[in-house]
Design a protein around this motif. Structure first.
Motif, short mmCIF file in Angstrom:
data_model
loop_
_atom_site.label_atom_id
_atom_site.label_comp_id
_atom_site.label_asym_id
_atom_site.label_seq_id
_atom_site.Cartn_x
_atom_site.Cartn_y
_atom_site.Cartn_z
N GLY A 139 68.96 -3.67 34.73
CA GLY A 139 69.38 -4.90 34.07
C GLY A 139 70.83 -5.23 34.38
N GLU A 140 71.07 -6.48 34.74
CA GLU A 140 72.43 -6.94 35.00
C GLU A 140 72.99 -7.71 33.82
OE1 GLU A 140 73.95 -5.85 37.61
OE2 GLU A 140 72.09 -4.89 38.30
N SER A 141 72.21 -7.84 32.76
CA SER A 141 72.68 -8.56 31.58
C SER A 141 73.79 -7.77 30.91
CB SER A 141 71.52 -8.76 30.59
OG SER A 141 71.02 -7.50 30.18
N PRO A 142 74.66 -8.44 30.17
CA PRO A 142 75.74 -7.73 29.46
C PRO A 142 75.22 -6.62 28.56
CG PRO A 142 76.14 -10.10 29.43
CD PRO A 142 74.77 -9.90 30.00
N ALA A 143 74.07 -6.86 27.89
CA ALA A 143 73.52 -5.86 26.97
C ALA A 143 73.14 -4.58 27.70
CB ALA A 143 72.31 -6.43 26.25
N MET A 144 72.50 -4.69 28.87
CA MET A 144 72.08 -3.51 29.62
C MET A 144 73.26 -2.84 30.32
SD MET A 144 68.99 -2.92 28.97
CE MET A 144 68.62 -1.67 30.22
N THR A 145 74.22 -3.62 30.77
CA THR A 145 75.42 -3.04 31.37
C THR A 145 76.17 -2.19 30.35
OG1 THR A 145 75.64 -4.91 32.88
CG2 THR A 145 77.60 -3.55 32.53
N THR A 146 76.30 -2.72 29.15
CA THR A 146 76.96 -1.98 28.07
C THR A 146 76.17 -0.73 27.71
OG1 THR A 146 77.90 -4.02 27.16
CG2 THR A 146 77.77 -2.12 25.69
N LEU A 147 74.83 -0.85 27.67
CA LEU A 147 74.00 0.30 27.33
C LEU A 147 74.19 1.43 28.34
CD1 LEU A 147 71.76 1.61 25.63
CD2 LEU A 147 70.08 0.46 27.10
N ARG A 148 74.16 1.10 29.63
CA ARG A 148 74.33 2.14 30.66
C ARG A 148 75.71 2.79 30.58
NH1 ARG A 148 71.56 -1.57 33.88
NH2 ARG A 148 73.53 -2.27 34.80
N GLN A 149 76.73 1.99 30.33
CA GLN A 149 78.09 2.52 30.21
C GLN A 149 78.19 3.47 29.01
OE1 GLN A 149 80.37 -1.09 29.94
NE2 GLN A 149 80.58 -1.32 32.17
N THR A 150 77.54 3.10 27.91
CA THR A 150 77.56 3.94 26.72
C THR A 150 76.80 5.24 26.96
OG1 THR A 150 77.63 1.94 25.35
CG2 THR A 150 77.11 4.01 24.24
N ILE A 151 75.66 5.14 27.65
CA ILE A 151 74.88 6.34 27.98
C ILE A 151 75.71 7.31 28.80
CG2 ILE A 151 72.95 7.18 29.38
CD1 ILE A 151 71.34 4.77 28.43
N ALA A 152 76.44 6.79 29.78
CA ALA A 152 77.28 7.64 30.62
C ALA A 152 78.32 8.38 29.79
CB ALA A 152 77.97 6.80 31.69
N LYS A 153 78.82 7.74 28.74
CA LYS A 153 79.81 8.38 27.87
C LYS A 153 79.17 9.42 26.98
CE LYS A 153 82.89 4.34 27.72
NZ LYS A 153 83.46 3.28 26.84
N VAL A 154 78.09 9.05 26.29
CA VAL A 154 77.49 9.98 25.33
C VAL A 154 76.83 11.17 26.04
CG1 VAL A 154 77.12 8.13 23.68
CG2 VAL A 154 75.26 8.78 25.20
#
Length: 460
Positions: A139-154
């Motif tokens: 997903g290139e949507s802001p919601a999916m971009t944010t989700l992937r970034q958060t997953i990388a952190k957690v």
């Protein structure tokens, strides 16, 4: 054309072996068979398999032993257990021994096909590494971009994570990605559906039990916490836990130790807890149906997985990725979506989210020979659940007045319509003396469509 997949089928009943071979062969999977543990071990030494299906009871031992051996010696081969109907204990034991899933006798063919597809997907993801798992969170949507970034952190932390989202959005995939990208990637990932374990067995399944602790406890048995030692325990549908079990789970998380049923001492465990549910957990806390202290313990970090209707800009690209995966499995070129198909998808609410999109596209690819899929190829539901089910009932010769409106809820609609289709096709087959060409003509569908329906509904 993708490479041929292979499977080993282990069962002492010839009829079961033949049924499994026939079903998997139709999915493009080459099969070897064994009737006992000895034969299975010999086959595993000589060949490499993408999947193994084994019965629980074999003439020379237990299928659980084979599951354990494959998990240790052939970790790249997913193994599924065939259990007796209703034998939850055996199924859970198989999962804890390393099985990725189980199927009950008598074998439900649609369930079996889903199991096989899931196993091959998992096996392919293991070979490709964690990136293959993460790439499915497209997903290139802001919601999916944010989700992937958060997953990388957690993924880099050990904090408990609560994954919220509707059914079909991919909550388990998020949990697997967190595990695969973290420090525990080489340790077990143990998923458990909290709503699938009977309440009377729950404490034993989570924490294990000692021999003689209750009727039927013939040996010491580790629990899910012990099975996940060093890795991740994913509590799916955590809202289904009964209140007494919530108390015990809270203590296990806080103390980082568990006491098996019948044991005098506690045993330390090193497990990361991930949890998920499609329900509003905060609302359940407010209503007194879920403990607030447990909620705060498992909800240290919350990840909200967006529904598909809130990221419609991802639909074209996501559909292309799904079709690419499906087309590869079918050994055909990847079709494109016509403008009217994209428009129809954007206007559809997708109550079943990404899982429903995959089902829609899989059906469209199976029924279409062309290089372009149009809106009519998608067969999207129209006019609401009730009217659609009444139309299907009329087509099958069922009196629409006999339909209970409660049976036409979105969650029940797919299986309900499948039963109507099955009845209509079986009746048409009988009327046409099992001549499939004439049957297709009488139903007003193409021969290819009939063949797809027969395979999907498990009609042989």
């Amino acid at each position: 054309m993708s490479e041929t997949r292979s499977a080993l089928i282990v069962d002492d009943e010839r009829d079961i072996r033949e049924l499994l071979v026939m079903t998997l062969s139709r999915m493009g999977v080459r099969c070897d068979t064994a009737s006992n543990l000895g034969d299975a071990r010999n086959q595993l030494q000589r060949n490499t398999y993408d999947l193994c299906l084994t019965d629980m009871r074999l003439p020379d031992g237990s299928g659980i032993d084979l599951v354990g051996e494959i998990s240790q010696k052939y970790p790249e081969t997913p193994v599924a257990m065939i259990t007796a109907f209703g034998n939850v204990e055996a199924a859970v034991e198989a999962l804890k021994a390393g099985a990725f899933d189980f199927v009950a006798k008598p074998v439900d063919l649609p369930v079996l096909r889903d199991l096989v597809r899931h196993a091959l997907d998992l096996q392919q993801a293991r070979k490709a590494g964690s990136d293959a798992v993460a790439s499915r969170l497209y997903g290139e949507s802001p919601a999916m971009t944010t989700l992937r970034q958060t997953i990388a952190k957690v993924a880099r932390s050990q904090a408990p994570v609560y994954i919220a989202g509707e059914s079909g959005v991919g909550k388990e995939l998020v949990a697997r990605t967190i595990h695969a990208e973290g420090a525990r990637a080489d340790a077990p990932f143990v998923p458990v559906n909290c709503g699938a374990i009977p309440s009377e067995l729950m404490e034993s399944e989570f924490f294990g039990h000692k021999k003689g602790s209750f009727t039927g406890a013939h040996a010491d048995k580790p629990g899910l916490f012990q099975t996940a030692e060093g890795g991740t325990l994913f509590l799916d549908e955590v809202a289904e836990l009964p209140l007494p079990m919530q108390v015990k789970l809270l203590r296990a998380i806080q103390e980082k130790s568990v006491r098996a049923v019948g044991a005098n001492t506690e045993h330390p465990v090193d497990v990361r807890i991930l949890s998920a549910t499609h329900k509003d957990l905060a609302k359940l806390v407010a209503e007194g149906k879920f403990r607030q202290d447990l909620y705060y313990r498992i909800n240290v970090i919350e990840l909200a997985v967006p529904p598909l209707r809130e990221r419609l800009e991802d639909l074209p690209g996501l559909s292309t990725k799904i079709m690419g995966r499906l087309a590869e499995a079918q050994g055909r070129g990847v079709p494109t979506l016509a403008d009217d198909a994209v428009k129809a998808l954007r206007e559809y609410p997708f109550p079943g989210n990404v899982r429903e999109l995959e089902n829609i596209l899989e059906r469209a690819l199976a029924l279409s020979d062309g290089d372009v899929l149009t809106a009519s190829d998608l067969h999207l539901p129209r006019g609401g659940a009730t009217s659609e089910s009444h139309q299907a009932a009329a087509a099958a010769g069922v009196d629409p007045r006999s339909i209970d409106p409660r049976d036409t809820a979105t969650s029940a609609l797919p299986s309900y319509i499948e039963e109507i289709e099955r009845a209509a096709i079986q009746h048409a087959l009988q009327e046409n003396r099992y001549n499939k060409t004439k049957t297709a003509q009488s139903l007003g569908i193409t021969f290819r469509a009939l063949r797809y329906k027969l395979k999907k509904l498990g009609i042989d």
